[in-house]
Design a protein around this motif. Structure first.
Motif, PDB file in Angstrom:
ATOM      1  N   ALA A  59       0.875  -1.164   0.032  1.00 51.02           N
ATOM      2  CA  ALA A  59      -0.117   0.229   0.075  1.00 51.02           C
ATOM      3  C   ALA A  59       0.893   1.005   0.053  1.00 51.02           C
ATOM      4  N   VAL A  60       0.248   2.252  -0.553  1.00 53.58           N
ATOM      5  CA  VAL A  60       1.226   3.723  -0.659  1.00 53.58           C
ATOM      6  C   VAL A  60       0.080   4.629  -0.113  1.00 53.58           C
ATOM      7  N   VAL A  61       0.564   5.342   0.987  1.00 51.18           N
ATOM      8  CA  VAL A  61      -0.485   6.419   1.774  1.00 51.18           C
ATOM      9  C   VAL A  61       0.376   7.591   2.110  1.00 51.18           C
ATOM     10  N   THR A  62      -0.369   8.857   2.152  1.00 50.25           N
ATOM     11  CA  THR A  62       0.039   9.707   2.192  1.00 50.25           C
ATOM     12  C   THR A  62      -0.161  10.121   4.132  1.00 50.25           C
ATOM     13  N   ALA A  63       0.966  10.388   4.698  1.00 46.15           N
ATOM     14  CA  ALA A  63       0.788  10.519   6.301  1.00 46.15           C
ATOM     15  C   ALA A  63       1.374  11.855   6.695  1.00 46.15           C
ATOM     16  N   GLY A  64       0.640  12.455   7.509  1.00 44.90           N
ATOM     17  CA  GLY A  64       1.165  13.864   8.010  1.00 44.90           C
ATOM     18  C   GLY A  64       2.226  13.434   9.292  1.00 44.90           C
ATOM     19  N   LYS A  65       2.682  14.483   9.662  1.00 44.18           N
ATOM     20  CA  LYS A  65       3.553  14.508  10.745  1.00 44.18           C
ATOM     21  C   LYS A  65       2.951  14.050  12.121  1.00 44.18           C
ATOM     22  N   ASP A  75      -9.001  -9.852   2.860  1.00 43.95           N
ATOM     23  CA  ASP A  75     -10.591 -10.656   2.740  1.00 43.95           C
ATOM     24  C   ASP A  75     -10.102 -11.968   2.853  1.00 43.95           C
ATOM     25  N   ALA A  76      -9.117 -12.693   3.574  1.00 41.85           N
ATOM     26  CA  ALA A  76      -8.982 -13.912   3.354  1.00 41.85           C
ATOM     27  C   ALA A  76      -9.792 -14.552   4.531  1.00 41.85           C
ATOM     28  N   TYR A  77     -10.332 -15.599   4.207  1.00 45.75           N
ATOM     29  CA  TYR A  77     -11.185 -16.439   5.210  1.00 45.75           C
ATOM     30  C   TYR A  77     -10.332 -16.767   6.604  1.00 45.75           C
ATOM     31  N   ARG A  78      -9.291 -17.539   6.482  1.00 44.48           N
ATOM     32  CA  ARG A  78      -8.735 -18.076   7.777  1.00 44.48           C
ATOM     33  C   ARG A  78      -7.043 -17.348   7.608  1.00 44.48           C
ATOM     34  N   ILE A  79      -7.078 -16.684   8.643  1.00 48.79           N
ATOM     35  CA  ILE A  79      -5.526 -15.752   8.824  1.00 48.79           C
ATOM     36  C   ILE A  79      -4.738 -16.405  10.085  1.00 48.79           C
ATOM     37  N   ASP A  80      -3.583 -16.768   9.930  1.00 46.11           N
ATOM     38  CA  ASP A  80      -2.608 -17.128  11.250  1.00 46.11           C
ATOM     39  C   ASP A  80      -2.565 -15.564  11.763  1.00 46.11           C
ATOM     40  N   HIS A  81      -3.064 -15.220  12.992  1.00 53.25           N
ATOM     41  CA  HIS A  81      -3.018 -13.999  13.430  1.00 53.25           C
ATOM     42  C   HIS A  81      -1.467 -13.669  13.802  1.00 53.25           C
ATOM     43  N   ASP A  82      -0.805 -14.679  14.256  1.00 53.40           N
ATOM     44  CA  ASP A  82       0.426 -14.618  14.726  1.00 53.40           C
ATOM     45  C   ASP A  82       1.421 -14.575  13.795  1.00 53.40           C
ATOM     46  N   SER A  83       1.287 -14.791  12.302  1.00 59.43           N
ATOM     47  CA  SER A  83       2.044 -14.340  11.335  1.00 59.43           C
ATOM     48  C   SER A  83       2.033 -13.359  10.781  1.00 59.43           C
ATOM     49  N   VAL A  84       1.258 -12.078  11.243  1.00 59.73           N
ATOM     50  CA  VAL A  84       1.151 -10.964  10.665  1.00 59.73           C
ATOM     51  C   VAL A  84       2.355  -9.818  11.071  1.00 59.73           C
ATOM     52  N   SER A  85       2.917  -9.266   9.971  1.00 61.61           N
ATOM     53  CA  SER A  85       4.047  -8.511  10.102  1.00 61.61           C
ATOM     54  C   SER A  85       3.859  -7.237   9.203  1.00 61.61           C
ATOM     55  N   LYS A 228       7.799  11.400  11.160  1.00 61.77           N
ATOM     56  CA  LYS A 228       8.592  12.434  11.648  1.00 61.77           C
ATOM     57  C   LYS A 228       8.374  13.840  10.609  1.00 61.77           C
ATOM     58  N   LYS A 229       7.569  13.416   9.678  1.00 64.38           N
ATOM     59  CA  LYS A 229       7.231  14.617   8.647  1.00 64.38           C
ATOM     60  C   LYS A 229       6.056  14.103   7.798  1.00 64.38           C
ATOM     61  N   ASP A 230       5.466  15.148   7.176  1.00 64.39           N
ATOM     62  CA  ASP A 230       4.790  14.854   6.176  1.00 64.39           C
ATOM     63  C   ASP A 230       5.542  14.272   5.150  1.00 64.39           C
ATOM     64  N   GLN A 231       4.781  13.017   4.443  1.00 63.90           N
ATOM     65  CA  GLN A 231       5.529  12.116   3.436  1.00 63.90           C
ATOM     66  C   GLN A 231       4.619  11.279   2.952  1.00 63.90           C
ATOM     67  N   LYS A 232       5.132  10.416   1.849  1.00 60.43           N
ATOM     68  CA  LYS A 232       4.413   9.373   1.238  1.00 60.43           C
ATOM     69  C   LYS A 232       5.259   7.998   1.873  1.00 60.43           C
ATOM     70  N   LEU A 233       4.060   7.071   2.302  1.00 57.58           N
ATOM     71  CA  LEU A 233       4.955   5.878   2.906  1.00 57.58           C
ATOM     72  C   LEU A 233       4.481   4.833   1.917  1.00 57.58           C
ATOM     73  N   ARG A 234       5.478   3.927   1.947  1.00 53.00           N
ATOM     74  CA  ARG A 234       5.224   2.717   1.375  1.00 53.00           C
ATOM     75  C   ARG A 234       5.107   1.461   2.337  1.00 53.00           C
ATOM     76  N   ILE A 235       3.937   0.909   2.517  1.00 53.34           N
ATOM     77  CA  ILE A 235       3.895  -0.351   3.352  1.00 53.34           C
ATOM     78  C   ILE A 235       3.632  -1.580   2.788  1.00 53.34           C
ATOM     79  N   GLU A 236       4.479  -2.722   3.322  1.00 54.57           N
ATOM     80  CA  GLU A 236       4.546  -3.972   2.991  1.00 54.57           C
ATOM     81  C   GLU A 236       3.829  -4.882   3.930  1.00 54.57           C
ATOM     82  N   ALA A 237       2.869  -5.364   4.048  1.00 53.47           N
ATOM     83  CA  ALA A 237       2.216  -6.414   5.143  1.00 53.47           C
ATOM     84  C   ALA A 237       2.292  -7.656   4.781  1.00 53.47           C
ATOM     85  N   ASP A 238       2.601  -8.657   5.631  1.00 52.75           N
ATOM     86  CA  ASP A 238       2.698  -9.939   5.259  1.00 52.75           C
ATOM     87  C   ASP A 238       1.805 -10.702   6.245  1.00 52.75           C
ATOM     88  N   TYR A 239       0.860 -11.911   5.854  1.00 51.83           N
ATOM     89  CA  TYR A 239       0.466 -12.786   6.707  1.00 51.83           C
ATOM     90  C   TYR A 239       0.230 -13.963   5.901  1.00 51.83           C
TER      91      TYR A 239
END
Length: 569
Positions: A59-65, A75-85, A228-239
């Motif tokens: 995901a790419v999101v614009t974040a303020g300071k 939307d997955a049916y069954r997610i291993d909660h402990d695997s989320v990072s 720490k500032k107004d910026q665009k963030l790139r986020i990678e989430a695994d599960y």
């Protein structure tokens, strides 16, 4: 004492106010999370294991300071909660990453609604076809009634008004033509109704799959980030998600000269995770993720006399494409294909299967497919080629005449670490000859690949003597039975070239001192007795020249008590 009590009451009051402050802060944070909107994201990479899948969303999101609560919806049916990072690429600090389930007044139902609308349209089309069929049935009844009337005796009082014979014949021909047209239309409608019924079943099955495991609320990965500032963030989430798996499927190709073999391994993929994988980078791994795995621990070897086991207490009762191609790649147009057929310069070299990029870790092999792939979450299989390799080995014929009359062409090869158990489809000289199973083999272990039966190499086993000797000198009855047995194995090569033949057979082995096997005569002697550690199993290796015939003779005597039946003879 009074002063001490005042200090205690003051401390309790301070702790109470601090508790109220913490509780209010938690409620504020929960309200902020509940009111936050999930940022758009897409599945970028999938690593598929034999029984689950590791999903990477981006995901790419614009974040303020300042402090940010970022929600990524899954939307997955069954997610291993402990695997989320998660990883955040930007200037700041990650406070927390966790999986959350948020109740909703109305769960996201876009895909379900689309399927329901499609189902409604299909059923409406089916009803329209049934109405058309009823109209045709009425027309058919009318035409048939006219024919029946024309075949009856016409009353004298209306003969003068009835058409002439030649005109009546024309009318009947016209009616018959219409009847044939009606029947043709009915057949077309029936075929279309069958197609609609199949489509309806598919949609109903997809709807059932979606409704069966879909969570009632919104599932999100919550990332608390201090920017720490107004910026665009790139986020990678695994599960890690369940309801996804793959298994190996093999194709071995042997040319007509039987001087080489090519082995292709495919990954047979099933995914019903609840999320469509749209143009993802797919990797397939044969590693098995740990699921509460504990290293084995050796306990003491206790030898004791057998003791009666205590009675267990009763428990209380409690109240379906062979190859998947990129969606973005259009199929060749029919006109282009016709032009290719007319082109005399068209390439005649056969195209090979695409190969995945192979990497090896300490525990597993992983195959990364070279192009983005799209695999829907539904009840179907997707088969993808992973690699093709040349097998090194020798070709020979193999026969077990006691168990099977056929003689098989086999390739003797050594297994490597990449070969997993799975179905094996065999193609010989460009033709499919059958399927078998590739069993579990350790690296370096010998395996025989069955390439099919060869009728030009015959191996037959026949009993030539089976005689019971129950008396001595034909007069005195024995207390034991003496069974004199002999059989012959005949090998014949009908080919125009020599063949290497491996023949397997066995002789009886006694497990009791009351049963004896003696006077064993084997001609010629087998190359190996007790083959692969199996008592009584014999293995011969013979070279047969074109048209040559050879024999193997086996003779032995079995003795056992007359009043004791013997199993195995």
């Amino acid at each position: 004492m009074h002063a001490l009590n005042r200090r205690i009451r003051k401390a309790e009051s301070t702790a109470y106010r601090f508790g109220i402050f913490i509780t209010a802060l938690c409620f504020c944070l929960m309200a902020a999370v509940a009111s936050a909107e999930a940022v758009p994201s897409r599945i970028k990479e999938v690593t598929l294991f034999p029984n689950k899948a590791l999903i990477k969303r981006e995901a790419v999101v614009t974040a303020g300071k300042g402090r940010q609560e970022i929600l990524i919806e899954v939307d997955a049916y069954r997610i291993d909660h402990d695997s989320v990072s998660a990883k955040v690429f930007g200037d700041g600090e990650i406070f927390s990453v966790q999986f959350r389930e948020m109740p909703l007044t109305e769960a996201p139902q876009e895909k379900i609604k689309a399927l329901e609308q499609k189902l409604k349209g299909l059923k409406k089309a089916r009803r329209a076809l049934n109405d058309d069929k009823e109209v045709l049935k009425s027309k058919e009844q009318f035409v048939r009634s006219v024919i029946q009337f024309s075949e009856q005796q016409v009353p004298k009082e209306i003969k003068t008004a009835f058409p002439k014979a030649e005109d009546l014949e024309k009318i009947l021909r016209f009616i018959n033509a219409n009847l044939q047209s009606i029947n043709s239309q009915k057949q077309t409608i029936d075929a279309r109704i069958e197609d609609l019924d199949r489509e309806i079943k598919v949609v109903e099955r997809d709807l059932a799959a979606l409704g069966k495991g879909r969570p009632a609320g919104k599932q999100v990965i919550e990332i608390v980030f201090n920017s720490k500032k107004d910026q665009k963030l790139r986020i990678e989430a695994d599960y890690v998600t369940q309801n996804a798996s793959w298994s190996p499927l093999y194709k071995v190709t042997v040319p007509g000269m039987a001087d080489a073999a090519g082995l292709t391994m495919f990954g047979n993929i099933r995914q019903k995770t609840g999320e469509d994988w749209d143009r993802v980078a797919l990797s397939i791994s044969n590693a098995v993720p740990l699921e509460g795995g504990v290293l084995p621990s050796l306990s003491s070897w206790i030898v004791d006399i057998e003791r009666p086991r205590p009675k267990a207490k009763k428990a209380k009762k409690a109240g379906d494409s062979f190859l998947m191609y990129n969606k973005a790649a259009p199929a060749p147009a029919a006109e282009a294909m016709r032009d290719a057929d007319r082109d005399e310069e068209t390439e005649k070299t056969e195209a090979a299967f695409v190969s995945a990029e192979r990497t090896e870790s300490l525990l597993a092999f992983e195959y990364k497919l070279p192009q983005p792939l799209s695999i829907e979450s539904r009840d179907k299989e997707t088969v993808l080629p992973l690699y093709t390799k040349s097998l090194k080995g020798t070709f020979a014929h193999y026969a077990v005449p006691r168990m099977n009359k056929a003689t098989f062409l086999v390739m003797k090869a050594s297994a490597d670490g990449e070969l997993l158990p799975g179905p094996l489809n065999v193609y010989f000289d460009g033709r499919f000859v059958g399927k078998t199973m590739l069993g579990d083999r350790r690296a370096g272990e010998e395996m025989n690949l069955n390439l099919g039966a060869d009728r030009e190499v015959r191996v037959q086993r026949e009993v030539i003597r089976d005689k019971l000797e129950e008396t001595l000198f034909g007069a005195i009855e024995r207390s034991t039975v003496v069974r004199n047995m002999a059989y012959r194995i005949v090998m014949e090569n009908l080919k125009k070239k020599e063949v290497h033949l491996q023949v397997m057979d066995s002789v009886p082995v006694s497990r009791s001192d009351k049963v004896s096997v003696k006077d064993m005569k084997i001609t010629p002697q087998p190359k190996e007795k007790n083959y692969q550690g199996r008592d009584g199993v014999l293995m011969w290796e013979e070279v047969l020249k074109p048209g040559e015939k050879k024999e193997i003779m086996v003779e032995f005597v079995v003795t056992y008590p007359k009043d004791m039946p013997v199993v195995g003879l």
